[in-house]
Design an enzyme around this catalytic site. Structure first.
Site, PDB file in Angstrom:
ATOM      1  N   TYR A  59      47.568  43.772  88.881  1.00  0.00           N
ATOM      2  CA  TYR A  59      47.469  43.938  87.426  1.00  0.00           C
ATOM      3  C   TYR A  59      46.534  42.849  86.909  1.00  0.00           C
ATOM      4  O   TYR A  59      46.955  41.798  86.415  1.00  0.00           O
ATOM      5  CB  TYR A  59      48.831  43.797  86.761  1.00  0.00           C
ATOM      6  CG  TYR A  59      49.815  44.902  87.049  1.00  0.00           C
ATOM      7  CD1 TYR A  59      49.431  46.079  87.677  1.00  0.00           C
ATOM      8  CD2 TYR A  59      51.149  44.774  86.682  1.00  0.00           C
ATOM      9  CE1 TYR A  59      50.338  47.088  87.936  1.00  0.00           C
ATOM     10  CE2 TYR A  59      52.062  45.773  86.925  1.00  0.00           C
ATOM     11  CZ  TYR A  59      51.668  46.929  87.560  1.00  0.00           C
ATOM     12  OH  TYR A  59      52.576  47.922  87.807  1.00  0.00           O
ATOM     13  N   PRO A 215      58.807  54.987  80.838  1.00  0.00           N
ATOM     14  CA  PRO A 215      60.113  55.423  80.328  1.00  0.00           C
ATOM     15  C   PRO A 215      60.053  56.105  78.973  1.00  0.00           C
ATOM     16  O   PRO A 215      60.974  56.857  78.618  1.00  0.00           O
ATOM     17  CB  PRO A 215      60.910  54.120  80.256  1.00  0.00           C
ATOM     18  CG  PRO A 215      59.870  53.048  80.094  1.00  0.00           C
ATOM     19  CD  PRO A 215      58.710  53.520  80.919  1.00  0.00           C
ATOM     20  N   PHE A 219      51.099  57.265  79.061  1.00  0.00           N
ATOM     21  CA  PHE A 219      49.854  57.702  78.433  1.00  0.00           C
ATOM     22  C   PHE A 219      50.056  58.945  77.563  1.00  0.00           C
ATOM     23  O   PHE A 219      49.174  59.324  76.803  1.00  0.00           O
ATOM     24  CB  PHE A 219      48.797  57.999  79.499  1.00  0.00           C
ATOM     25  CG  PHE A 219      48.469  56.821  80.364  1.00  0.00           C
ATOM     26  CD1 PHE A 219      48.403  55.541  79.823  1.00  0.00           C
ATOM     27  CD2 PHE A 219      48.226  56.976  81.714  1.00  0.00           C
ATOM     28  CE1 PHE A 219      48.092  54.444  80.612  1.00  0.00           C
ATOM     29  CE2 PHE A 219      47.913  55.892  82.518  1.00  0.00           C
ATOM     30  CZ  PHE A 219      47.849  54.622  81.970  1.00  0.00           C
ATOM     31  N   PRO A 221      52.954  59.784  75.114  1.00  0.00           N
ATOM     32  CA  PRO A 221      54.227  59.420  74.490  1.00  0.00           C
ATOM     33  C   PRO A 221      55.101  60.633  74.199  1.00  0.00           C
ATOM     34  O   PRO A 221      54.612  61.720  73.870  1.00  0.00           O
ATOM     35  CB  PRO A 221      53.785  58.721  73.200  1.00  0.00           C
ATOM     36  CG  PRO A 221      52.411  58.196  73.506  1.00  0.00           C
ATOM     37  CD  PRO A 221      51.790  59.223  74.417  1.00  0.00           C
TER      38      PRO A 221
END
Length: 286
Positions: A59, A215, A219, A221
């Site tokens: 990341y 959750p 990407f 919603p």
């Protein structure tokens, strides 16, 4: 804050944690928060009771690396802080653009390099939990057993405490459990993406944590009238209800929602105190 779960049987974590990926804009190049905001988010999360942070050495984008932010914000780490990282097809974050055939992160050398990079960047001698993340491409060419055996060897060296798996099928989960003790499974799962329902239950029966990524949709919603309706009844936001539904779904589910906003962080953590009724849960499940 929510109740707790014994990750790997011995690491007591609050069920609402934090995922660090959004602090970097990886992998899409989204605008990350400022460094000062990122450090403040990590410190505030811990102040609010979060003791489970999900991250990875890959990341990293444009000089911003999640592990380095975590180290700067929180080292020396609180005694109860559990940092879960991952290794897999990627050795470096930029490898995501490579063809699958050129990704060598699942080789013994690639896995060792990934584990050592996490140790170095986090400033620790042993990683609490390392998830083996299987690739998204050419899955048939990347069997699970050999990479797990490599992680077991690294655990024998004292570099890893617990092993988890990520982005796996139910069949791969069953295979993995025959090879190594598995502390957690991290897969795509949310209110509208429930293919893993049987796997959530299998993990619960085995005392294994299930950690959903995306959750609240990632990407894409989550949007649904019933989600908005339940949120309105509770004076909550739709994402908070989506998180609360996951907590209600099974006691082995641990949340790691990510955000680059202090206000959103506090909303996510507050979702841990949201109690849905049996009627709410039934309505949301459709």
């Amino acid at each position: 804050m929510t109740e707790r779960w014994a990750l790997g049987g011995d690491l007591s974590v609050a069920r609402v944690g934090y995922g660090a990926m959004k602090l970097t804009g990886w992998p899409r190049g989204d605008e990350p928060p400022s460094r000062e905001t990122a450090l403040a988010i990590l410190r505030r999360a811990v102040e609010l009771g979060v003791n489970h942070i999900d991250t990875s050495h890959y990341y990293s984008r444009d000089g911003v690396a999640a592990n380095e932010l975590i180290r700067e914000a929180l080292h020396p780490y609180p005694d109860d802080l559990v940092i879960v990282t991952k290794v897999g097809a990627l050795v470096e974050g930029s490898d995501i653009a490579l063809p699958a055939a050129k990704m060598y992160g699942l080789t013994p050398d690639g896995l060792r390099r990934g584990v050592e990079a996490n140790l170095r960047s986090l400033g620790v001698d042993r990683l609490d939990v390392v998830n083996l993340r299987m690739g998204d491409r050419d899955r048939s060419q990347t069997p699970l057993t050999a990479p797990l055996e490599t992680l077991l060897a690294l655990r024998e060296e004292g570099l890893i405490h617990h092993i988890g798996i990520s982005n796996v099928t139910a069949e791969e989960f069953a295979e993995a459990c025959k090879v190594a003790p598995i502390a957690c499974v991290q897969n795509l799962y949310n209110l509208s993406r429930r293919d893993d329902d049987p796997l959530v239950d299998a993990c619960a029966a085995a005392g294994i944590a299930y950690v959903p990524f995306f959750p609240v949709g990632g990407f894409q919603p989550l949007t649904a009238e019933r989600l908005d309706a339940v949120a309105a009844r509770h004076g909550a936001t739709a994402p908070q209800v989506a998180l609360a539904w996951l907590l209600a779904r099974s006691p082995n589910i641990l949340l790691i929602p990510g955000t680059g906003s202090l206000a959103h962080l506090e909303e996510n953590i507050a979702a841990g105190a949201l109690r849905l009724s049996t009627e709410d849960v039934a309505e949301l499940a459709g």
